[in-house]
Scaffold this active site. Structure first.
Site, mmCIF file in Angstrom:
data_model
loop_
_atom_site.group_PDB
_atom_site.id
_atom_site.type_symbol
_atom_site.label_atom_id
_atom_site.label_comp_id
_atom_site.label_asym_id
_atom_site.label_seq_id
_atom_site.Cartn_x
_atom_site.Cartn_y
_atom_site.Cartn_z
ATOM 1 N N LEU A 48 5.332 -2.615 -0.336
ATOM 2 C CA LEU A 48 5.369 -0.586 -1.164
ATOM 3 C C LEU A 48 4.225 -0.623 -1.800
ATOM 4 O O LEU A 48 3.677 -1.004 -2.756
ATOM 5 C CB LEU A 48 6.372 -0.393 -1.989
ATOM 6 C CG LEU A 48 7.231 -0.244 -1.699
ATOM 7 C CD1 LEU A 48 8.976 0.135 -2.330
ATOM 8 C CD2 LEU A 48 7.336 1.332 -0.011
ATOM 9 N N ASP A 49 3.234 0.229 -1.836
ATOM 10 C CA ASP A 49 2.076 -0.093 -2.286
ATOM 11 C C ASP A 49 2.406 1.060 -3.748
ATOM 12 O O ASP A 49 3.533 1.412 -4.443
ATOM 13 C CB ASP A 49 1.661 2.420 -2.602
ATOM 14 C CG ASP A 49 0.387 1.935 -0.773
ATOM 15 O OD1 ASP A 49 0.613 1.096 -0.132
ATOM 16 O OD2 ASP A 49 0.836 3.206 -0.257
ATOM 17 N N PRO A 50 0.975 1.007 -5.132
ATOM 18 C CA PRO A 50 2.227 1.337 -6.413
ATOM 19 C C PRO A 50 2.086 2.202 -6.777
ATOM 20 O O PRO A 50 3.737 2.784 -8.083
ATOM 21 C CB PRO A 50 0.795 0.929 -7.539
ATOM 22 C CG PRO A 50 0.239 0.433 -6.453
ATOM 23 C CD PRO A 50 0.134 0.020 -4.534
ATOM 24 N N ALA A 52 4.011 4.434 -4.503
ATOM 25 C CA ALA A 52 5.288 4.350 -3.110
ATOM 26 C C ALA A 52 6.786 4.102 -4.943
ATOM 27 O O ALA A 52 6.420 2.985 -4.988
ATOM 28 C CB ALA A 52 5.154 3.643 -2.503
ATOM 29 N N ARG A 182 0.993 7.427 4.571
ATOM 30 C CA ARG A 182 -0.092 8.240 4.258
ATOM 31 C C ARG A 182 -1.191 8.363 5.996
ATOM 32 O O ARG A 182 -1.099 9.405 5.722
ATOM 33 C CB ARG A 182 -1.209 6.943 3.368
ATOM 34 C CG ARG A 182 -0.108 6.579 1.877
ATOM 35 C CD ARG A 182 -1.239 5.701 1.129
ATOM 36 N NE ARG A 182 -0.820 3.786 1.862
ATOM 37 C CZ ARG A 182 -2.606 3.770 2.743
ATOM 38 N NH1 ARG A 182 -3.354 4.119 1.604
ATOM 39 N NH2 ARG A 182 -2.550 2.179 2.927
#
Length: 309
Positions: A48-50, A52, A182
């Protein structure tokens, strides 16, 4: 001859379904959980992206052997797309690379969604973990390089518009492995002629783990105040999910104690009986409710591929 080093930490096994907060990286989260639980091994199933938040399944100990089966599972995200700006990272973190004064109508958005349902071709973001000539795309992007990332096929099972204002729209998507939300936002903006980027992203489901299994990081950190080590670890362990639950989407094979012993030694077992399966690619075997092995069935024989001690 020197003795082999004893692994640091406890040999615990199980899954923790973390509710990851924003501004906390997936690798950072795994390190924190490994330290809190004093676990020998830890790994996550799906970055998971930071920016998110939401479900980050973390495997401890032998559960790390089941990570690939969770990585392949369906995922559900809720996300917001802000119109008018396309960004280098396709989210709030990046620089603005294109703008538009145009804004889509709600009907235009709804009309677009069928184009993004089913099997679609998608180009991952420039800032992604995709490897290009052996290097991560995000490393090349940070060095100022623009790289050609080949498109790939991903599967969108369900895509719903939850609501829309003039400048922003909220969606929910159920998708397969490798889908970049994204990239969806970026492509929505281009197709609608208004540009766009993800301004909020939350993962609510990673098969087979339901949303109600999530544990906020703050709840785990709060247990650090328990001074007694054994009491603290017991409180943490209460949040763990049995390793076998990660395999609940696979066929299940109960085995006897004698068969379990053979499997733990890496040996196959013959399946007898009229109703015994003849062939199956991925199966998990248990004895007395305990996970023994993951393997395949071929010609009426279960052959272990991964064994659990």
């Amino acid at each position: 001859m020197s003795k082999p080093r004893k692994p640091k930490g406890r040999p615990i096994s199980g899954w923790l379904i973390l509710d990851k907060p924003v501004d906390f990286g997936s690798t950072e989260a795994v390190s924190k959980i490994k330290w809190l639980f004093n676990a020998q091994k830890a790994g996550h199933a799906g970055t998971l992206d930071p920016l998110a938040s939401g479900m980050l399944p973390i495997a401890l100990g032998d559960a790390t052997k089941t990570v690939p089966y969770v990585m392949d599972g369906r995922k559900i995200y809720e996300f917001a797309v802000t119109w008018g700006e396309e960004r280098s990272t396709d989210d709030l973190e990046g620089e603005v690379v294109a703008t538009s004064d145009s804004r889509p109508t709600e009907q235009a958005i709804r009309d677009l969604l069928p184009n993004y349902t089913g099997r679609i071709s998608q180009i991952p973001p420039q800032f992604s973990a995709i490897k290009i000539a052996g290097e991560r795309a995000y490393d090349l992007a940070r060095d100022g390089e623009t790289v050609e990332i080949p498109s790939r096929e991903v599967e969108i099972f369900r895509l719903t518009l939850l609501g829309a204002t003039t400048d922003k729209a909220h969606f929910e998507v159920e998708c397969g492995k490798g889908t970049y939300v994204r990239a969806l936002a970026r492509d929505f903006g281009r197709d609608l002629g208004c540009r766009g980027h993800v301004s909020d992203l939350r993962r609510t489901f990673v098969a087979p783990f339901a949303e109600d299994k999530m544990v906020p990081l703050a709840d785990l950190v709060a247990l650090e105040t328990i001074e007694d080590r054994d009491e603290r670890l017991a409180a943490l362990d209460a949040y763990l999910i049995d390793t076998a639950e990660a395999l609940s989407n696979l066929p299940h094979l109960p085995v006897t104690d004698d068969q379990a012993h053979r499997l733990k030694m890496g040996n196959p077992v013959i399946l007898r009986g009229r109703d015994a399966p003849v062939a199956e690619q991925d199966v998990y075997a248990t004895a007395r409710g305990k996970l023994i092995a993951i393997g395949e069935i071929e010609q009426g024989e279960f052959r272990p591929k991964r064994v659990f001690i």
